[in-house]
Design a protein around this motif. Structure first.
Motif: not given
Length: 218
Positions: A138-152
């Motif tokens: 799974i890849i996150l890029d800090g988009g609107p539904a993902q938020g800042r990296r640190r929250i995950t």
């Protein structure tokens, strides 16, 4: 001569015949490598993603769009979550079923949040940028539904929603085509884990101990 001098010397020799004004884009690079291992239908690709996620010890759930809110509410309740961290752009309907008197307190994603405050959060719910079936990533890029990296990376329980088939690709090359390298990319293959020389596995060291992935269709 130090190891550093040896390495830098090799770099200088390798670049000796490169013109000073040459840029990486000036020289075409052949990219004729295999892009996908085999042929799959979208349904088979989603099945492979689920299989590889589970192999990495992620908890995989599948549902239709109209059942997503109820499933998220159930997962939060089963985890006994008293608080849930919410990115600013998370679709509000995703947590609609969890908004009741006994539901978890919603914590907004704030730049001012300290690591201690994030560590006190029970769960986080996010979307994703893309999911790669062949690697179960799974890849996150800090988009609107993902938020800042640190929250995950700090909370112990992460619920990640993946839209099927829109956000699912077969291979890493296909996934890279969808990503902006200038964005903060987080690649997740299962819950955070590490092991020592004796191969004793420890989870939750540098990320969530529990990763739940919801593959939502429709």
């Amino acid at each position: 001569m130090s190891s550093r001098d040896t390495v830098l010397g090799r770099v200088r020799r390798a670049l000796a015949d490169v013109p000073r004004d040459e840029r990486p884009g000036d020289v075409p690079v052949a990219r004729d490598y295999l892009r996908v291992h085999g042929e799959r239908t979208p349904a088979q690709t989603a099945d492979l993603l689920a299989e590889n996620l589970a192999d990495y010890r992620a908890l995989v759930h599948r549902c239709s769009a109209d059942r997503l809110a109820g499933l998220i509410a159930r997962l939060l309740a089963e985890h006994d979550s008293g608080s849930v961290l919410v990115p600013a752009g998370l679709p509000p309907e995703w947590l609609a079923a969890a908004e009741h008197a006994e539901g978890p307190v919603r914590i907004p994603d704030r730049a001012a949040s300290t690591p201690h405050e994030l560590d006190a959060v029970d769960s986080v719910v996010t979307g994703c940028a893309v999911a790669i079936a062949e690697t179960g990533t799974i890849i996150l890029d800090g988009g609107p539904a993902q938020g800042r990296r640190r929250i995950t990376l700090v909370p112990d329980h992460h619920i990640c929603v993946v839209r099927v088939p829109d956000q699912v690709v077969d291979s890493v090359p296909q996934g890279l085509e969808r990503l902006d390298p200038a964005r903060p990319l987080t690649w997740i293959s299962g819950p955070s884990a590490t092991s020592d020389i004796e191969l004793d596995r420890v989870e939750g060291v540098h990320g969530p101990r529990t990763l739940e992935v919801i593959l939502v269709e429709g």
